[in-house]
Design a protein around this motif. Structure first.
Motif, PDB file in Angstrom:
ATOM      1  N   SER A   1      -3.669  16.998  -3.708  1.00 28.99           N
ATOM      2  CA  SER A   1      -2.481  17.264  -4.513  1.00 28.99           C
ATOM      3  C   SER A   1      -1.336  17.824  -3.682  1.00 28.99           C
ATOM      4  CB  SER A   1      -2.805  18.245  -5.642  1.00 28.99           C
ATOM      5  OG  SER A   1      -3.239  19.477  -5.100  1.00 28.99           O
ATOM      6  N   GLU A   2      -1.648  18.403  -2.537  1.00 28.38           N
ATOM      7  CA  GLU A   2      -0.626  18.997  -1.684  1.00 28.38           C
ATOM      8  C   GLU A   2      -0.982  18.737  -0.223  1.00 28.38           C
ATOM      9  OE1 GLU A   2      -0.749  23.119  -2.783  1.00 28.38           O
ATOM     10  OE2 GLU A   2       0.258  22.773  -4.685  1.00 28.38           O
ATOM     11  N   PHE A   3      -0.014  18.255   0.525  1.00 32.91           N
ATOM     12  CA  PHE A   3      -0.151  18.043   1.958  1.00 32.91           C
ATOM     13  C   PHE A   3       0.923  18.906   2.609  1.00 32.91           C
ATOM     14  CE2 PHE A   3       1.099  15.409   5.743  1.00 32.91           C
ATOM     15  CZ  PHE A   3      -0.033  15.690   6.501  1.00 32.91           C
ATOM     16  N   VAL A   4       0.519  19.834   3.475  1.00 31.81           N
ATOM     17  CA  VAL A   4       1.436  20.825   4.026  1.00 31.81           C
ATOM     18  C   VAL A   4       1.412  20.772   5.551  1.00 31.81           C
ATOM     19  CG1 VAL A   4       2.022  23.282   4.106  1.00 31.81           C
ATOM     20  CG2 VAL A   4       0.994  22.324   2.042  1.00 31.81           C
ATOM     21  N   ILE A   5       2.609  20.798   6.135  1.00 36.55           N
ATOM     22  CA  ILE A   5       2.752  20.912   7.587  1.00 36.55           C
ATOM     23  C   ILE A   5       3.556  22.181   7.847  1.00 36.55           C
ATOM     24  CG2 ILE A   5       3.613  19.863   9.710  1.00 36.55           C
ATOM     25  CD1 ILE A   5       3.544  17.142   8.244  1.00 36.55           C
TER      26      ILE A   5
ATOM     27  N   GLU B   1       0.827  -1.206   0.000  1.00 38.47           N
ATOM     28  CA  GLU B   1       0.000   0.000   0.000  1.00 38.47           C
ATOM     29  C   GLU B   1       0.863   1.258   0.000  1.00 38.47           C
ATOM     30  OE1 GLU B   1      -3.041   0.049   2.999  1.00 38.47           O
ATOM     31  OE2 GLU B   1      -3.682  -1.987   2.505  1.00 38.47           O
ATOM     32  N   MET B   2       1.931   1.259   0.794  1.00 38.53           N
ATOM     33  CA  MET B   2       2.811   2.422   0.835  1.00 38.53           C
ATOM     34  C   MET B   2       3.563   2.573  -0.486  1.00 38.53           C
ATOM     35  SD  MET B   2       2.041   3.897   3.519  1.00 38.53           S
ATOM     36  CE  MET B   2       3.188   5.225   3.327  1.00 38.53           C
ATOM     37  N   LYS B   3       3.937   1.477  -1.121  1.00 36.70           N
ATOM     38  CA  LYS B   3       4.603   1.532  -2.429  1.00 36.70           C
ATOM     39  C   LYS B   3       3.686   2.192  -3.439  1.00 36.70           C
ATOM     40  CE  LYS B   3       7.371   0.039  -5.875  1.00 36.70           C
ATOM     41  NZ  LYS B   3       7.513   1.148  -6.746  1.00 36.70           N
ATOM     42  N   LYS B   4       2.397   1.786  -3.441  1.00 36.52           N
ATOM     43  CA  LYS B   4       1.435   2.380  -4.366  1.00 36.52           C
ATOM     44  C   LYS B   4       1.300   3.877  -4.097  1.00 36.52           C
ATOM     45  CE  LYS B   4      -3.375   2.310  -5.866  1.00 36.52           C
ATOM     46  NZ  LYS B   4      -3.319   3.734  -6.120  1.00 36.52           N
ATOM     47  N   MET B   5       1.224   4.244  -2.817  1.00 35.67           N
ATOM     48  CA  MET B   5       1.071   5.657  -2.478  1.00 35.67           C
ATOM     49  C   MET B   5       2.310   6.458  -2.903  1.00 35.67           C
ATOM     50  SD  MET B   5       0.191   7.528   1.106  1.00 35.67           S
ATOM     51  CE  MET B   5       1.778   7.296   1.842  1.00 35.67           C
ATOM     52  N   THR B   6       3.493   5.946  -2.637  1.00 34.84           N
ATOM     53  CA  THR B   6       4.693   6.701  -2.984  1.00 34.84           C
ATOM     54  C   THR B   6       4.898   6.771  -4.491  1.00 34.84           C
ATOM     55  OG1 THR B   6       6.108   4.760  -2.624  1.00 34.84           O
ATOM     56  CG2 THR B   6       5.871   6.308  -0.792  1.00 34.84           C
ATOM     57  N   ASP B   7       4.357   5.813  -5.240  1.00 33.20           N
ATOM     58  CA  ASP B   7       4.452   5.874  -6.701  1.00 33.20           C
ATOM     59  C   ASP B   7       3.710   7.084  -7.259  1.00 33.20           C
ATOM     60  OD1 ASP B   7       6.016   3.626  -6.874  1.00 33.20           O
ATOM     61  OD2 ASP B   7       4.377   2.274  -7.441  1.00 33.20           O
ATOM     62  N   ASP B   8       2.665   7.532  -6.566  1.00 25.87           N
ATOM     63  CA  ASP B   8       1.864   8.667  -7.023  1.00 25.87           C
ATOM     64  C   ASP B   8       2.383  10.018  -6.521  1.00 25.87           C
ATOM     65  OD1 ASP B   8       0.139   7.019  -8.434  1.00 25.87           O
ATOM     66  OD2 ASP B   8      -1.263   6.806  -6.766  1.00 25.87           O
ATOM     67  N   LEU B   9       3.397   9.998  -5.672  1.00 22.58           N
ATOM     68  CA  LEU B   9       3.939  11.250  -5.151  1.00 22.58           C
ATOM     69  C   LEU B   9       4.863  11.895  -6.165  1.00 22.58           C
ATOM     70  CD1 LEU B   9       4.797  10.313  -1.462  1.00 22.58           C
ATOM     71  CD2 LEU B   9       2.775  11.475  -2.326  1.00 22.58           C
ATOM     72  N   GLY B  10       4.933  13.215  -6.103  1.00 18.91           N
ATOM     73  CA  GLY B  10       5.842  13.948  -6.969  1.00 18.91           C
ATOM     74  C   GLY B  10       7.156  14.223  -6.267  1.00 18.91           C
TER      75      GLY B  10
ATOM     76  N   LEU C   1      10.996  28.315  12.209  1.00 14.38           N
ATOM     77  CA  LEU C   1       9.935  28.079  11.234  1.00 14.38           C
ATOM     78  C   LEU C   1      10.299  26.853  10.412  1.00 14.38           C
ATOM     79  CD1 LEU C   1       8.401  30.615   8.823  1.00 14.38           C
ATOM     80  CD2 LEU C   1       9.710  28.758   7.877  1.00 14.38           C
ATOM     81  N   SER C   2       9.323  26.008  10.149  1.00 12.92           N
ATOM     82  CA  SER C   2       9.493  24.871   9.239  1.00 12.92           C
ATOM     83  C   SER C   2       8.233  24.737   8.410  1.00 12.92           C
ATOM     84  CB  SER C   2       9.722  23.569  10.004  1.00 12.92           C
ATOM     85  OG  SER C   2      10.928  23.601  10.707  1.00 12.92           O
ATOM     86  N   LEU C   3       8.424  24.504   7.130  1.00  8.70           N
ATOM     87  CA  LEU C   3       7.314  24.288   6.213  1.00  8.70           C
ATOM     88  C   LEU C   3       7.645  23.034   5.412  1.00  8.70           C
ATOM     89  CD1 LEU C   3       4.630  25.564   5.209  1.00  8.70           C
ATOM     90  CD2 LEU C   3       5.977  26.728   3.465  1.00  8.70           C
ATOM     91  N   ILE C   4       6.763  22.057   5.494  1.00  2.50           N
ATOM     92  CA  ILE C   4       6.958  20.784   4.811  1.00  2.50           C
ATOM     93  C   ILE C   4       5.797  20.597   3.853  1.00  2.50           C
ATOM     94  CG2 ILE C   4       7.133  18.272   5.115  1.00  2.50           C
ATOM     95  CD1 ILE C   4       7.911  18.952   8.102  1.00  2.50           C
ATOM     96  N   ALA C   5       6.094  20.289   2.600  1.00  2.00           N
ATOM     97  CA  ALA C   5       5.044  20.066   1.606  1.00  2.00           C
ATOM     98  C   ALA C   5       5.327  18.774   0.856  1.00  2.00           C
ATOM     99  CB  ALA C   5       4.975  21.225   0.627  1.00  2.00           C
ATOM    100  N   ILE C   6       4.306  17.944   0.763  1.00  2.00           N
ATOM    101  CA  ILE C   6       4.374  16.736  -0.051  1.00  2.00           C
ATOM    102  C   ILE C   6       3.405  16.951  -1.192  1.00  2.00           C
ATOM    103  CG2 ILE C   6       4.079  14.244  -0.128  1.00  2.00           C
ATOM    104  CD1 ILE C   6       4.690  14.246   2.908  1.00  2.00           C
ATOM    105  N   VAL C   7       3.920  16.850  -2.416  1.00  2.00           N
ATOM    106  CA  VAL C   7       3.143  17.177  -3.602  1.00  2.00           C
ATOM    107  C   VAL C   7       3.015  15.935  -4.480  1.00  2.00           C
ATOM    108  CG1 VAL C   7       3.066  18.655  -5.656  1.00  2.00           C
ATOM    109  CG2 VAL C   7       3.952  19.561  -3.496  1.00  2.00           C
ATOM    110  N   GLY C   8       1.836  15.726  -5.002  1.00  2.00           N
ATOM    111  CA  GLY C   8       1.556  14.582  -5.872  1.00  2.00           C
ATOM    112  C   GLY C   8       0.099  14.201  -5.751  1.00  2.00           C
ATOM    113  N   LYS C   9      -0.224  13.006  -6.102  1.00  2.00           N
ATOM    114  CA  LYS C   9      -1.582  12.496  -5.923  1.00  2.00           C
ATOM    115  C   LYS C   9      -1.564  11.609  -4.687  1.00  2.00           C
ATOM    116  CE  LYS C   9      -5.304  10.028  -8.205  1.00  2.00           C
ATOM    117  NZ  LYS C   9      -5.672   9.213  -9.364  1.00  2.00           N
TER     118      LYS C   9
END
Length: 184
Positions: A140-144, A71-80, A152-160
């Protein structure tokens, strides 16, 4: 007839040029924000490729069963990609300015998933997690965004990203306490 097709060809090239320029300018507000904040020499900017994210998740899931890993492999395949920007040396003015810039972007089209605010030893810490939807099941974007005193820290994961798998991605952030939140 030859003159007419020549005009159409020039028109086609002009249209293609406008599309290319338009797509370059269609950079997301989040990407523009990272670029603007990253201009400050006090900032550390890290961009992590989708391949590296996959490797990081494999390390996190060492003791997991094969179903979780698939499941994690499938999810990471869709990440940018993943971008992280942080600094510990900001002045009060810089912190205020960046907080306004970040808040303005996150208040425009992002959905708050979680807000955490604590005060420990006189130091205020705020964590804000947001996402931008693609459709009802994906983002499409997950931001912390983390503010701790002048840090300050800004983390963004972009993809599907499947909405149901968002909390798994917080393991990559290394935020204290998130492991227990994920387990429940």
């Amino acid at each position: 007839m030859k003159n007419h097709s020549l005009k159409l060809r020039h028109f086609g090239l002009l249209a293609a040029l406008f599309l290319i320029v338009g797509s370059v300018q269609a950079q997301s507000k989040l990407e523009t924000l990272f670029n603007k904040i990253g201009e400050n020499s006090k900032m550390t900017v890290v961009t992590i490729s989708k391949d590296m994210i996959g490797s990081m998740m494999n390390n996190v899931l060492v003791n997991s069963d094969s179903t979780d890993k698939k499941e994690m492999k499938k999810m990471t395949d869709d990440l940018g990609y993943m971008r992280v920007i942080s600094s510990k040396e900001l002045t009060t003015e810089e912190q205020t300015s960046y907080n306004k810039m970040i808040t303005d972007v996150l208040n425009d089209g992002y959905k708050d998933l979680m807000n955490i605010s604590t005060k420990e030893n006189g130091k205020q810490t705020n964590v804000r997690m947001c996402s931008k939807a693609v459709d009802k099941d994906n983002i499409s974007e997950f931001v912390i965004y983390v503010r701790e005193g002048q840090e300050l820290s800004l983390i963004a994961i972009v993809g599907k990203i499947d909405k149901n798998k968002i909390m798994e991605l917080t393991k990559l952030s290394g935020l204290k306490g998130m492991e227990t939140e994920i387990a429940h």
